[in-house]
Design a protein around this motif. Structure first.
Motif, mmCIF file in Angstrom:
data_model
loop_
_atom_site.group_PDB
_atom_site.id
_atom_site.type_symbol
_atom_site.label_atom_id
_atom_site.label_comp_id
_atom_site.label_asym_id
_atom_site.label_seq_id
_atom_site.Cartn_x
_atom_site.Cartn_y
_atom_site.Cartn_z
ATOM 1 N N VAL A 40 -15.793 59.924 -40.491
ATOM 2 C CA VAL A 40 -16.219 61.262 -40.909
ATOM 3 C C VAL A 40 -15.715 61.509 -42.335
ATOM 4 O O VAL A 40 -14.504 61.462 -42.592
ATOM 5 N N VAL A 41 -16.645 61.782 -43.219
ATOM 6 C CA VAL A 41 -16.300 62.171 -44.594
ATOM 7 C C VAL A 41 -16.293 63.687 -44.651
ATOM 8 O O VAL A 41 -17.306 64.335 -44.361
ATOM 9 N N ARG A 42 -15.158 64.270 -45.018
ATOM 10 C CA ARG A 42 -15.018 65.716 -45.023
ATOM 11 C C ARG A 42 -15.831 66.356 -46.143
ATOM 12 O O ARG A 42 -16.274 65.681 -47.075
ATOM 13 N N ALA A 43 -16.003 67.664 -46.010
ATOM 14 C CA ALA A 43 -16.750 68.405 -47.034
ATOM 15 C C ALA A 43 -16.057 68.287 -48.387
ATOM 16 O O ALA A 43 -14.831 68.230 -48.479
ATOM 17 N N GLY A 50 -20.087 64.040 -43.959
ATOM 18 C CA GLY A 50 -20.711 63.921 -42.648
ATOM 19 C C GLY A 50 -20.176 62.729 -41.883
ATOM 20 O O GLY A 50 -19.203 62.081 -42.279
ATOM 21 N N MET A 51 -20.832 62.405 -40.742
ATOM 22 C CA MET A 51 -20.423 61.300 -39.876
ATOM 23 C C MET A 51 -21.261 60.067 -40.195
ATOM 24 O O MET A 51 -22.477 60.152 -40.344
ATOM 25 N N HIS A 52 -20.571 58.909 -40.258
ATOM 26 C CA HIS A 52 -21.251 57.670 -40.613
ATOM 27 C C HIS A 52 -20.810 56.557 -39.663
ATOM 28 O O HIS A 52 -19.642 56.518 -39.230
ATOM 29 N N LEU A 53 -21.735 55.639 -39.346
ATOM 30 C CA LEU A 53 -21.407 54.428 -38.604
ATOM 31 C C LEU A 53 -20.998 53.348 -39.577
ATOM 32 O O LEU A 53 -21.609 53.187 -40.636
ATOM 33 N N LYS A 54 -19.969 52.613 -39.234
ATOM 34 C CA LYS A 54 -19.498 51.553 -40.103
ATOM 35 C C LYS A 54 -18.961 50.409 -39.266
ATOM 36 O O LYS A 54 -18.744 50.532 -38.057
ATOM 37 N N ASP A 76 -12.938 49.524 -44.500
ATOM 38 C CA ASP A 76 -12.007 50.582 -44.908
ATOM 39 C C ASP A 76 -12.736 51.539 -45.843
ATOM 40 O O ASP A 76 -13.485 51.101 -46.736
ATOM 41 N N VAL A 77 -12.503 52.823 -45.656
ATOM 42 C CA VAL A 77 -13.168 53.850 -46.475
ATOM 43 C C VAL A 77 -12.111 54.593 -47.283
ATOM 44 O O VAL A 77 -11.170 55.164 -46.723
ATOM 45 N N LEU A 115 -20.424 57.081 -49.410
ATOM 46 C CA LEU A 115 -20.750 57.868 -48.237
ATOM 47 C C LEU A 115 -20.569 59.344 -48.546
ATOM 48 O O LEU A 115 -19.509 59.761 -49.013
ATOM 49 N N THR A 116 -21.608 60.117 -48.301
ATOM 50 C CA THR A 116 -21.526 61.556 -48.545
ATOM 51 C C THR A 116 -20.853 62.248 -47.359
ATOM 52 O O THR A 116 -20.498 61.612 -46.363
#
Length: 295
Positions: A49-52, A71-75, A80-81, A68-69
């Motif tokens: 999950v990338v926060r606002a 929201g929630m993303h599959l990876k 590592d993000v 990644l903007t």
């Protein structure tokens, strides 16, 4: 999280194998719970999950992916993000962090500057390659480049321009150059505020001495202007007196002087009724008896 998932799945398989030959249902329930936990842990390991107001940079086995903007993303569980905030950040160069600069004359000044900057989301990958983290962006890119530009701009101006007459122009020059330097790197500089410029003690002493000299010069110039005006006034007065004397000299004759002499002594005779006075031209003027009792 991925490691936990693997551990839970291995534990579930072990519990299942141990309890397979036994009649107790607890072994089978434990194996099922472990397997469910392993699956859930694996699922969470594949979610990010990338926060606002943030942007994430995924890295898988050293390979940088697409930003990644929010929201929630599959990876991949092996990804590592690294997150970068896109909110404006204030770089405050004041107090102990103030910038020491030198003017074109060599004078030392201290500048307090605030730089507001933000990460451009679509350029997050470039920033990751240049700095590696959000904190490193400011320490490795914004801070050193801003200090260098501030010093270079002040070096093109005199000390007086730096702390007084050209502060707005210097602030605008710094802002323009900082934007031009950092924009290609993915950093958006919104404002540069040159809050305060203070001369060093040595420079302040030179400034005070110069002000005193200028004031002394102004007083000397004013005194010279006053003396010149006074001399001009006396010259004009003397010329006027000389012209009046010439006019008077041309207008006086012996008869006029004789009559004026009589009038003067007639006035004097009012106190002393009768006496003789010489009136006339030459050394032996004609004696005249003045009787103040008669007209």
């Amino acid at each position: 999280m991925f490691v936990l998932s693997v551990v839970l799945l291995i534990a579930a398989v072990a519990v299942f194998l141990v309890g397979r030959g036994r009649a107790e249902a607890g072994w089978r329930i434990g194996a099922a719970v472990g397997a469910l936990g392993g699956v859930l842990a694996g699922l969470f390991a594949c979610l990010h999950v990338v926060r606002a107001y943030e942007v994430g940079v995924p890295v898988t086995f050293g390979r940088v992916g697409t930003p990644l903007t929010s929201g929630m993303h599959l990876k991949s569980p092996f990804t590592d993000v690294t997150s970068f905030s896109t909110r404006p950040v204030d770089l405050d160069l004041g107090g102990e962090d103030r910038v020491e600069v030198r003017s074109s004359q060599g004078g030392v000044l201290y500048a307090d500057v605030t730089i507001k900057w933000a990460v451009v989301p679509r350029r997050a990958v470039e920033l990751y390659r240049l700095a590696g983290s959000e904190d490193a962006v400011q320490e490795r890119l914004v801070l050193p480049d801003s200090r260098e530009i501030i010093r270079n701009v002040f070096a093109r101006h005199t000390s007086e321009e730096g702390y007084a007459s050209a502060r707005e122009r210097i602030s605008a020059e710094i802002e323009t150059q900082v934007k031009e330097r950092l924009a290609p790197r993915g950093i958006d500089v919104t404002t540069v505020n040159l809050r305060n410029v203070r001369p060093s003690k040595q420079l302040q002493g030179q400034i005070d001495k110069k002000i005193q000299q200028e004031q002394a010069t102004e007083r000397a110039v004013e005194a010279a202007r006053t003396a010149k005006a006074e001399a001009e006034r006396k010259r004009i007065e003397a010329e006027g007196t000389a012209r009046a004397n010439k006019i008077l000299e041309r207008s006086l004759s012996d008869k006029v002087l004789y009559n004026q002499c009589l009038d003067a002594y007639r006035e004097a005779a009012k106190a002393h009724p009768v006496y003789a006075v010489p009136c006339g031209s030459g050394s032996g003027g004609t004696p005249v008896i003045v009787d103040g009792t008669k007209n």
